[in-house]
Design an enzyme around this catalytic site. Structure first.
Site, PDB file in Angstrom:
ATOM      1  N   LYS A 159      46.509  50.297  42.875  1.00  0.00           N
ATOM      2  CA  LYS A 159      45.869  51.057  41.811  1.00  0.00           C
ATOM      3  C   LYS A 159      44.370  50.800  41.961  1.00  0.00           C
ATOM      4  CE  LYS A 159      44.134  52.208  37.736  1.00  0.00           C
ATOM      5  NZ  LYS A 159      42.676  52.092  37.456  1.00  0.00           N
ATOM      6  N   GLU A 162      43.220  36.937  39.238  1.00  0.00           N
ATOM      7  CA  GLU A 162      41.876  36.358  39.339  1.00  0.00           C
ATOM      8  C   GLU A 162      41.017  37.033  38.292  1.00  0.00           C
ATOM      9  OE1 GLU A 162      38.207  36.584  42.247  1.00  0.00           O
ATOM     10  OE2 GLU A 162      39.794  35.316  43.123  1.00  0.00           O
ATOM     11  N   CYS A 205      32.687  38.184  40.458  1.00  0.00           N
ATOM     12  CA  CYS A 205      33.331  37.174  39.620  1.00  0.00           C
ATOM     13  C   CYS A 205      32.882  35.762  39.973  1.00  0.00           C
ATOM     14  CB  CYS A 205      34.850  37.293  39.726  1.00  0.00           C
ATOM     15  SG  CYS A 205      35.477  37.214  41.415  1.00  0.00           S
TER      16      CYS A 205
END
Length: 520
Positions: A184, A257, A291
């Site tokens: 996705k 994550e 991140c």
């Protein structure tokens, strides 16, 4: 789509409008390279779009034959993909810049990271997946083998900031483990993922094994999780909780994550030149939209002012732009919404008394989505930027009086993804790293050393995630372990034809003997 699967977009016209806005923010010098790539791939949005259901069914149909192939044949495809990726590097660099807005050097780092993953698992897959002999219950009589089976169909929900690395980079070990994969892709960046899926088809990936779908996250992502056998998600902690809950409801595994408010510690003995340059890379790579980005720096008070002055000066001299070459140090942000979030965090801090040492403003004169690398001091707990992830080119610098205070502050909050320590005493750096609550701690590096070491695990602690990518676990999480135990000559107790009391004596004698012989 051809051999690799299909791209399903719930809102193709909306994506095209987004793409047109993305193109408009780019300079005319972008030229025909990216236009040709985008036109070629975007044409594949229109014919016979697939939704999650058909994509998952096709993947499930194709998966058994793929799993039956020898691992080395599957791995060879990853190595061919590695070579094709490097041969077509300029094309994907253009596309990554066009979709995400990152500077070309940061797009190159993403491509290099994916190449590293392909090479690592292409070389190590057979080792990670091989049958392993385990000690049996009764020495010499119980023969035990641990074997690995693929989960089946793996769903990967990837983010927009590193669409290639955090989608295809996760798909590669899943595929090599014998699974089919449905990705996705984020609505902002589906074309980079689709481009890589086409490249995998060129590398020899059989039809039906890899599908790319896109659309509204809560709708399409939820539908995907309802149909796959394992889900790998990268994104916010808030959404990660939803994904984890949905996966738990189906009793399927997941790896997550999630967010981070990553700290950097600069000890009094640090090489200031190296620490300043390292901070620039750690804080402002990909515009801070990473991140692993450092968002808070704890500097020993003896060098805090000197470090901050040098760091702010270096940040102010960064070259900002949107060029399709290696001119720029940092590119634009991904969207107007993201730009507003960065502006709000900085303005909130400024209004409540923080000092802007560098940056602190948008630069529409350079690009509609450009924001200056920003260094703040005097940040306090009531400011949004203090504990909330900004996910942009903004960092706060704090003086500390000791290593103990630095570690305590680094461990504050609810995250635990990545951290960085700078010191000339590497042994002391290692010791401090062990005390920091983070899935990865880099000594004398921002984050690249850990994430680039594909043989080592990468992931978060606390609210930064569950599970790991890379290394053995990065592949084995996509498998089910099966134990095959063959008992020879003598059956396991209790022995037939012998009374239960006699069996109890024999069992106790066997346990005592194995203890004396140090058998495990």
């Amino acid at each position: 789509m051809d051999r690799a699967g299909g791209l399903r977009t719930a809102h193709p016209l909306r994506h095209r409008a987004h793409a047109d806005r993305r193109a408009a923010r780019r300079p005319a010098c972008a030229g025909h390279r990216v236009t040709a790539v985008v036109s070629r791939i975007r044409d594949r949005l229109a014919p016979a779009p697939e939704d999650v259901g058909p994509a998952t069914r096709r993947a499930r149909e194709a998966q058994p034959a793929w799993a039956a192939r020898p691992v080395r044949q599957r791995a060879a495809i990853a190595l061919r993909f590695h070579d094709l990726l490097l041969e077509n590097e300029d094309e994907i660099l253009d596309l990554l810049q066009w979709e995400v807005g990152k500077a070309r050097i940061h797009a190159l780092q993403e491509v290099a990271a994916v190449a590293g993953v392909a090479r690592h698992y292409g070389r190590r897959a057979a080792h990670y997946l091989r049958d392993r002999r385990r000690r049996g219950a009764v020495p010499l009589l119980t023969h035990v083998t641990e074997v690995r089976h693929p989960k089946g169909v793996v769903g990967i929900v990837g983010p927009w900031n590193y669409p290639l690395f955090l989608s295809i980079g996760d798909a590669l070990p899943a595929l090599l483990a014998g699974n089919a994969v449905v990705i996705k892709a984020d609505e902002k960046t589906p074309l980079s993922v689709l481009w890589a899926a086409e490249l995998l088809a060129r590398a020899g990936l059989p039809p039906g094994l890899l599908h790319v779908v896109t659309g509204d996250g809560p709708v399409v992502g939820a539908a995907l999780i309802d149909q796959v056998d394992y889900v790998c998600f990268t994104g916010s902690t808030r959404t990660g909780r939803v994904v984890g809950k949905q996966a738990a409801g189906r009793l399927i595994g997941c790896s997550l994550e999630l967010g981070g408010k990553n700290p950097m510690i600069v000890r009094a003995d640090a090489d200031l030149d190296r620490a300043v340059e390292g901070a620039v890379q750690a804080c402002f790579s990909n515009g801070g939209q990473l991140c692993l980005s450092v968002e808070r720096i704890y500097v020993h008070e003896r060098i805090a002012e000197e470090f901050t002055r040098r760091f702010a000066d270096r940040a102010a001299r960064m070259r900002l732009g949107a060029h399709y070459d290696y001119t720029d140090d940092m590119g634009p942000l991904v969207s107007q919404r993201h730009l507003r979030t960065v502006e709000e965090h900085v303005e909130d801090a400024r209004r409540k008394g923080a000092t802007v040492r560098a940056g602190g403003r948008a630069r529409p004169d350079i690009s509609p989505l450009c924001y200056e690398p920003t260094v703040l001091t005097g940040v306090t707990a009531e400011m949004t930027v203090h504990a909330e992830e900004t996910f942009g080119p903004v960092v706060s610098v704090y003086p500390v009086s000791s290593d103990e205070q630095a570690v305590a502050l680094a461990n504050s909050g609810s995250y635990g993804l990545s951290a960085s320590v700078w010191t000339k005493d590497t042994e002391r750096g290692r010791a401090l790293a062990r005390r920091i609550i983070a899935g990865a701690v880099n000594v004398n590096d921002g984050f690249g050393a850990a994430i680039g070491s594909v043989d080592a695990l990468m992931g978060g602690m606390r609210e930064s995630g569950v599970g790991r990518r890379h290394g053995a676990e990065g592949m084995l999480k996509y498998t089910e372990a099966q134990t095959i135990a063959v008992q020879r000559l003598v059956p396991m107790p209790p022995q037939p034809g012998v009374g239960l009391a006699r069996n109890a004596t024999l069992i106790n004698a066997s346990l005592a003997m194995m203890r004396r012989l140090r058998l495990r």
